[in-house]
Write a protein that holds these residues in place. Structure first.
Motif, PDB file in Angstrom:
ATOM      1  N   ALA A  34      48.177  40.183  35.892  1.00  0.00           N
ATOM      2  CA  ALA A  34      47.287  39.135  35.380  1.00  0.00           C
ATOM      3  C   ALA A  34      46.459  38.527  36.504  1.00  0.00           C
ATOM      4  O   ALA A  34      45.254  38.285  36.341  1.00  0.00           O
ATOM      5  CB  ALA A  34      48.101  38.057  34.677  1.00  0.00           C
ATOM      6  N   LEU A  35      47.080  38.284  37.644  1.00  0.00           N
ATOM      7  CA  LEU A  35      46.347  37.739  38.793  1.00  0.00           C
ATOM      8  C   LEU A  35      45.279  38.718  39.268  1.00  0.00           C
ATOM      9  O   LEU A  35      44.150  38.319  39.566  1.00  0.00           O
ATOM     10  CB  LEU A  35      47.313  37.420  39.931  1.00  0.00           C
ATOM     11  CG  LEU A  35      46.699  36.869  41.208  1.00  0.00           C
ATOM     12  CD1 LEU A  35      46.023  35.528  40.941  1.00  0.00           C
ATOM     13  CD2 LEU A  35      47.758  36.728  42.284  1.00  0.00           C
ATOM     14  N   HIS A  36      45.617  39.995  39.308  1.00  0.00           N
ATOM     15  CA  HIS A  36      44.645  41.013  39.714  1.00  0.00           C
ATOM     16  C   HIS A  36      43.436  41.011  38.772  1.00  0.00           C
ATOM     17  O   HIS A  36      42.292  41.018  39.225  1.00  0.00           O
ATOM     18  CB  HIS A  36      45.302  42.386  39.730  1.00  0.00           C
ATOM     19  CG  HIS A  36      44.314  43.508  39.866  1.00  0.00           C
ATOM     20  ND1 HIS A  36      43.685  43.776  41.063  1.00  0.00           N
ATOM     21  CD2 HIS A  36      43.837  44.396  38.972  1.00  0.00           C
ATOM     22  CE1 HIS A  36      42.867  44.797  40.887  1.00  0.00           C
ATOM     23  NE2 HIS A  36      42.949  45.185  39.624  1.00  0.00           N
ATOM     24  N   THR A  40      39.567  39.922  39.889  1.00  0.00           N
ATOM     25  CA  THR A  40      38.565  40.983  39.977  1.00  0.00           C
ATOM     26  C   THR A  40      37.577  40.981  38.820  1.00  0.00           C
ATOM     27  O   THR A  40      36.674  41.812  38.800  1.00  0.00           O
ATOM     28  CB  THR A  40      39.250  42.364  40.031  1.00  0.00           C
ATOM     29  OG1 THR A  40      40.065  42.540  38.881  1.00  0.00           O
ATOM     30  CG2 THR A  40      40.079  42.505  41.283  1.00  0.00           C
ATOM     31  N   LYS A  41      37.738  40.057  37.870  1.00  0.00           N
ATOM     32  CA  LYS A  41      36.795  40.050  36.745  1.00  0.00           C
ATOM     33  C   LYS A  41      35.430  39.556  37.198  1.00  0.00           C
ATOM     34  O   LYS A  41      35.309  38.761  38.123  1.00  0.00           O
ATOM     35  CB  LYS A  41      37.306  39.205  35.593  1.00  0.00           C
ATOM     36  CG  LYS A  41      37.201  37.716  35.814  1.00  0.00           C
ATOM     37  CD  LYS A  41      37.617  36.969  34.578  1.00  0.00           C
ATOM     38  CE  LYS A  41      37.408  35.482  34.815  1.00  0.00           C
ATOM     39  NZ  LYS A  41      37.676  34.706  33.636  1.00  0.00           N
ATOM     40  N   GLU A  42      34.420  40.052  36.526  1.00  0.00           N
ATOM     41  CA  GLU A  42      33.064  39.613  36.813  1.00  0.00           C
ATOM     42  C   GLU A  42      32.704  38.506  35.838  1.00  0.00           C
ATOM     43  O   GLU A  42      33.112  38.524  34.681  1.00  0.00           O
ATOM     44  CB  GLU A  42      32.092  40.779  36.663  1.00  0.00           C
ATOM     45  CG  GLU A  42      32.304  41.861  37.709  1.00  0.00           C
ATOM     46  CD  GLU A  42      31.283  42.965  37.588  1.00  0.00           C
ATOM     47  OE1 GLU A  42      30.175  42.695  37.085  1.00  0.00           O
ATOM     48  OE2 GLU A  42      31.600  44.076  37.993  1.00  0.00           O
ATOM     49  N   THR A  43      31.943  37.558  36.318  1.00  0.00           N
ATOM     50  CA  THR A  43      31.519  36.458  35.459  1.00  0.00           C
ATOM     51  C   THR A  43      30.441  36.975  34.521  1.00  0.00           C
ATOM     52  O   THR A  43      29.383  37.386  34.956  1.00  0.00           O
ATOM     53  CB  THR A  43      30.965  35.289  36.289  1.00  0.00           C
ATOM     54  OG1 THR A  43      31.946  34.912  37.235  1.00  0.00           O
ATOM     55  CG2 THR A  43      30.636  34.114  35.408  1.00  0.00           C
ATOM     56  N   GLY A  44      30.734  36.966  33.238  1.00  0.00           N
ATOM     57  CA  GLY A  44      29.780  37.431  32.236  1.00  0.00           C
ATOM     58  C   GLY A  44      29.054  36.269  31.602  1.00  0.00           C
ATOM     59  O   GLY A  44      29.285  35.107  31.921  1.00  0.00           O
TER      60      GLY A  44
END
Length: 59
Positions: A34-36, A40-44
């Motif tokens: 979950a932390l990963h 690493t998510k991109e702001t959409g």
């Protein structure tokens, strides 16, 4: 990387000197995944302009 983390937990003992329980290792592994994903998510467009979950000034 997360698999190596789980392997390291299997090889170590907890603060009570006992091996980590499989459920504990699974919970730590789920938290690492979950932390990963969070880091690493991109702001959409769906997230743009939203307030953070916690106030950054409190840090």
């Amino acid at each position: 990387m997360i698999a190596e983390y789980a392997d390291a937990l299997r090889a170590k003992t907890n603060r009570n000197g006992r091996p980590y329980a499989p459920r504990t290792i699974g919970a730590y592994k789920d938290a690492a995944i979950a932390l990963h994903h969070w880091m690493t998510k991109e702001t959409g467009a769906c997230c743009a302009g939203t307030a953070p979950i916690w106030p950054l000034t409190a840090l």
